[in-house]
Scaffold this motif. Structure first.
Motif, short mmCIF file in Angstrom:
data_model
loop_
_atom_site.label_atom_id
_atom_site.label_comp_id
_atom_site.label_asym_id
_atom_site.label_seq_id
_atom_site.Cartn_x
_atom_site.Cartn_y
_atom_site.Cartn_z
N TYR A 248 0.84 -1.21 0.00
CA TYR A 248 0.00 0.00 0.00
C TYR A 248 0.88 1.26 0.00
N LEU A 253 -4.06 3.50 4.57
CA LEU A 253 -4.90 2.74 3.63
C LEU A 253 -4.81 1.24 3.95
N MET A 257 -7.98 -1.05 4.95
CA MET A 257 -8.34 -2.20 4.12
C MET A 257 -8.22 -3.53 4.87
N LEU A 449 -15.92 -2.20 1.69
CA LEU A 449 -14.67 -1.53 1.28
C LEU A 449 -14.47 -1.65 -0.22
N GLU A 450 -14.79 -2.85 -0.75
CA GLU A 450 -14.60 -3.04 -2.19
C GLU A 450 -15.60 -2.21 -2.99
N HIS A 453 -15.17 1.88 -2.62
CA HIS A 453 -13.84 2.47 -2.71
C HIS A 453 -13.69 3.53 -3.82
N GLU A 454 -14.01 3.13 -5.05
CA GLU A 454 -13.80 4.05 -6.18
C GLU A 454 -14.69 5.28 -6.08
N LYS A 457 -13.37 7.66 -3.52
CA LYS A 457 -12.17 8.33 -4.06
C LYS A 457 -12.58 9.49 -4.98
N VAL A 579 -16.59 4.49 5.10
CA VAL A 579 -16.68 5.53 4.07
C VAL A 579 -15.96 6.79 4.55
N LEU A 582 -12.17 6.29 4.38
CA LEU A 582 -11.63 6.39 3.01
C LEU A 582 -11.71 7.83 2.50
N TYR A 585 -8.95 9.77 3.95
CA TYR A 585 -7.69 9.34 3.31
C TYR A 585 -7.52 10.02 1.95
N TYR A 586 -8.55 9.91 1.10
CA TYR A 586 -8.40 10.45 -0.27
C TYR A 586 -8.40 11.98 -0.30
#
Ligand code: F6R
Length: 608
Positions: A248, A253, A257, A449-450, A453-454, A457, A579, A582, A585-586
């Protein structure tokens, strides 16, 4: 917070110290230093402000093959971050590294007229004090250390070396952790066992009030009152892979994850889906003791406090005849709270070393109340001082911002609440949904998480220029909103605050404008419609709402929706928190800040 490492053996001490300090970087620091001693006592002292890489530049020009030395990463308390304030500090023939705070340093400094102070630190005062008793080697170093520590008030983990005895390190602790790593023909010290990994698995955890003389093949421990202590050697449970990034870009992250696995570790052997019960061995309370509990105090700081607050909402839903008081440790320790009979205190801490939480634990114990730890770090001070406890077993959390620990702390506390409910005779039909949902939660976390994720982000990228955020929730989503706001502010430096939806009209609604975004947590359930009305109030005032919801029929005209497809009716807020994690993080990556080591913060807060 500050970190300590030390080495005596037959290998290159500078190499050990630098690699050890790098392992401790995650704790947060602003300067670093090492001193090593040659066989003839010649000392090489290197210190630098800023990152360890600055220290390495100095090291490149000062390579030595010394076999003994001590090192330190400093997190400023007294005096600005600078080279002169960095440790080790020298006084006469000795060098000292110190974690903690010497509270009476001003008083002591007055008496140390002979020493010419070069720094503004309390630690140099301690070095000078030790030196005043050492009298240039006329007394054994350990005796001088003991005499000095008897006069020092405050907290410390220290390591001291002397040019006059370049084969020994003296260490001591009171309120600041110190671990001694026992190797073959070498002995190491560290304030955190992670610095020892790859060198030894055998560790001795020093207790408060103990001092030790360490040589390459011996460790002698005694109390400050000269009583000998027989060393208990324990196995370090952490593996090297647990403290590496594993592909990672950032530890944060990685830690977000790995929550399916870390929660699985928390649940291992504790959930029985066949009979619909949970079982926690660690607290060590009998059925009768559990039945009698009427009042639960939950103590923690920051994320650990939020975990306690969220758990309290759950526990009161399933456990009858109980009042729950989640408290912030730094406040609670100075309050005059009355603790009723039949109380139990849950002491929540990832590191197990947080000074305020530890102070509360000691205060509460004095009042004769049973204390139960909800701790991650094995062998930490809180874990050792509580009456019983449940380790969350999430493995090392390296990134300063706490993520996986939160999830497991909440679930561990809910399970503790369930054991009380079981003992109080709550029907299986009430507890069964909790047992089933907890058992499947690691997988639901993985799916969430899967699947999000996108999307998260993308949304974070869109809001990367914002400097203000408002997190909103009701019921269990309210503490979750608090945790989301904390995560965002601590790593992305966005001014984020959380409010209960119902509080909006009482003030915060005045904030809504184009500078702010609103992060609305909207789990299905009893209060969903009320929360939706609150979102409408925000939209009517031109708010920029990011809605996080598991309600498929959600259709308000908000700016962005993050849908949760993986189902957990009860623990949807935990999923929403993924959420938030993440998103923080992003946002931070997009803003270009240091994700794992945010400015001004430390991983383990061992000073008040
Ligand atoms: C936030 C964070 C801190 C800690 C707090 C308590 O991400 O990490 O708020 O939660 O300092 O630390 P522990 O749990 O080690 O007692």
């Amino acid at each position: 917070m500050c970190g300590i490492v030390g080495y005596v053996g037959s290998k290159n001490a500078q190499d050990f110290l630098i690699s050890g300090l790098k392992r401790l970087e995650y704790r947060g620091y602003d300067s670093a230093g090492i001193v090593t001693l040659a066989e003839d006592g010649t000392a090489t002292l290197l210190r630098a402000k800023g990152k360890i890489s600055n220290l390495e530049e100095k090291l490149a020009k000062n390579k030595r093959n010394d076999k003994i030395g001590i090192g330190h990463t400093r997190w400023a308390t007294h005096g600005e971050p600078s080279e002169k304030n960095a440790h080790p500090h020298q006084a006469g023939e000795i060098y000292l590294v110190h974690n903690g705070i010497i509270e009476n340093y001003k008083e002591l400094k007055q008496q140390l007229k002979e020493h010419e102070f070069k720094s503004e630190t309390d630690s140099e005062v301690l070095a000078a004090l030790i030196n005043s008793f050492y009298k240039d080697g006329k007394h054994p170093l350990i005796n001088a250390v003991v005499q000095a520590l008897k006069l020092a008030k405050g907290t410390y983990g220290i390591a001291v070396v002397s040019k006059l005895s370049p084969d020994e390190i003296v260490v001591a602790r009171s309120g600041s952790p110190l671990v001694i790593g026992v190797g073959h023909g070498e002995t190491m010290i560290a304030s955190d066992a992670s610095a020892l990994l790859g060198h030894t698995k055998q560790a001795i955890y020093l207790n408060d009030g103990e001092v030790a003389m360490i040589k390459k093949d011996s460790v002698e421990i005694k109390t400050l009152n000269a009583e000998p202590v027989s060393a208990k050697v324990e196995e370090i449970e952490t593996n090297l892979s647990a403290i590496q990034k594993g592909g990672y870009d950032h530890f944060l992250l990685k830690e977000i994850m790995e929550q399916p696995e870390s929660l699985n570790e928390t649940l291992r052997g504790r959930v029985n889906t066949e009979d619909g019960t949970v079982r926690l061995g660690g607290p060590g309370l009998t059925e009768n003791q559990l039945r009698q509990i009427k009042h639960l105090i939950i103590v923690g700081c920051g994320t650990a406090y939020h975990a306690g607050l969220l758990a309290s909402y759950y526990i009161e839903k399933i456990t009858p005849e109980i009042t729950i008081e989640p408290v912030i440790a730094s406040e609670y320790r100075y309050r005059q709270s009355y603790i009723p009979e039949d109380s139990v205190a849950l002491i929540v801490s990832q590191s197990g070393e947080t000074a305020d939480t530890l102070a509360c634990l000691r205060e509460i114990k004095k009042q004769g109340v049973t204390t139960i730890g909800i701790v991650n770090a094995i062998g930490s001070t809180i874990a050792r001082e509580v009456d019983g406890g449940t380790y969350v077993h999430v493995g090392p959390e390296i990134s300063v911002a706490s993520t996986k620990a939160f999830t497991s702390q909440v679930i561990a506390m809910v399970m503790f609440g369930m054991t009380i409910a079981q003992a109080k005779g709550v029907r299986t039909s009430v507890l069964r949904p909790y047992v089933d949902e907890i058992a499947k939660l690691p997988e639901v976390i993985r799916e969430t998480l899967e699947s999000v994720h996108e999307k998260v982000k993308d949304v974070a990228g869109k809001y990367a220029s914002y400097e203000h955020g408002i997190y909103l929730g009701r019921d269990t989503a309210y503490p979750t909103a608090m945790e989301g706001a904390l995560k965002l502010k601590e790593i992305s430096y966005v001014d984020a605050n959380a409010y209960a939806f119902g509080e909006l009209k009482h003030g915060p609604l005045a904030l809504i404008d184009d500078r702010f975004f609103e992060f609305a947590l909207l789990p299905k359930g009893e209060l969903y419609d009320k929360a939706i009305s609150n979102v409408q109030e925000v939209l009517a005032r031109g708010g920029h709402v990011i809605a996080v919801t598991n309600e498929k029929k959600f259709d308000l005209p908000v700016d962005d929706v993050i849908n949760l497809t993986a189902e957990s009716e009860i623990f949807a807020p935990i999923l929403m928190n993924l959420v938030s994690q993440l998103f923080a993080y992003y946002m931070t990556v997009a803003k270009g800040y240091d994700v794992d080591q945010p400015r001004n913060l430390a991983k383990s807060v061992t000073v008040e």
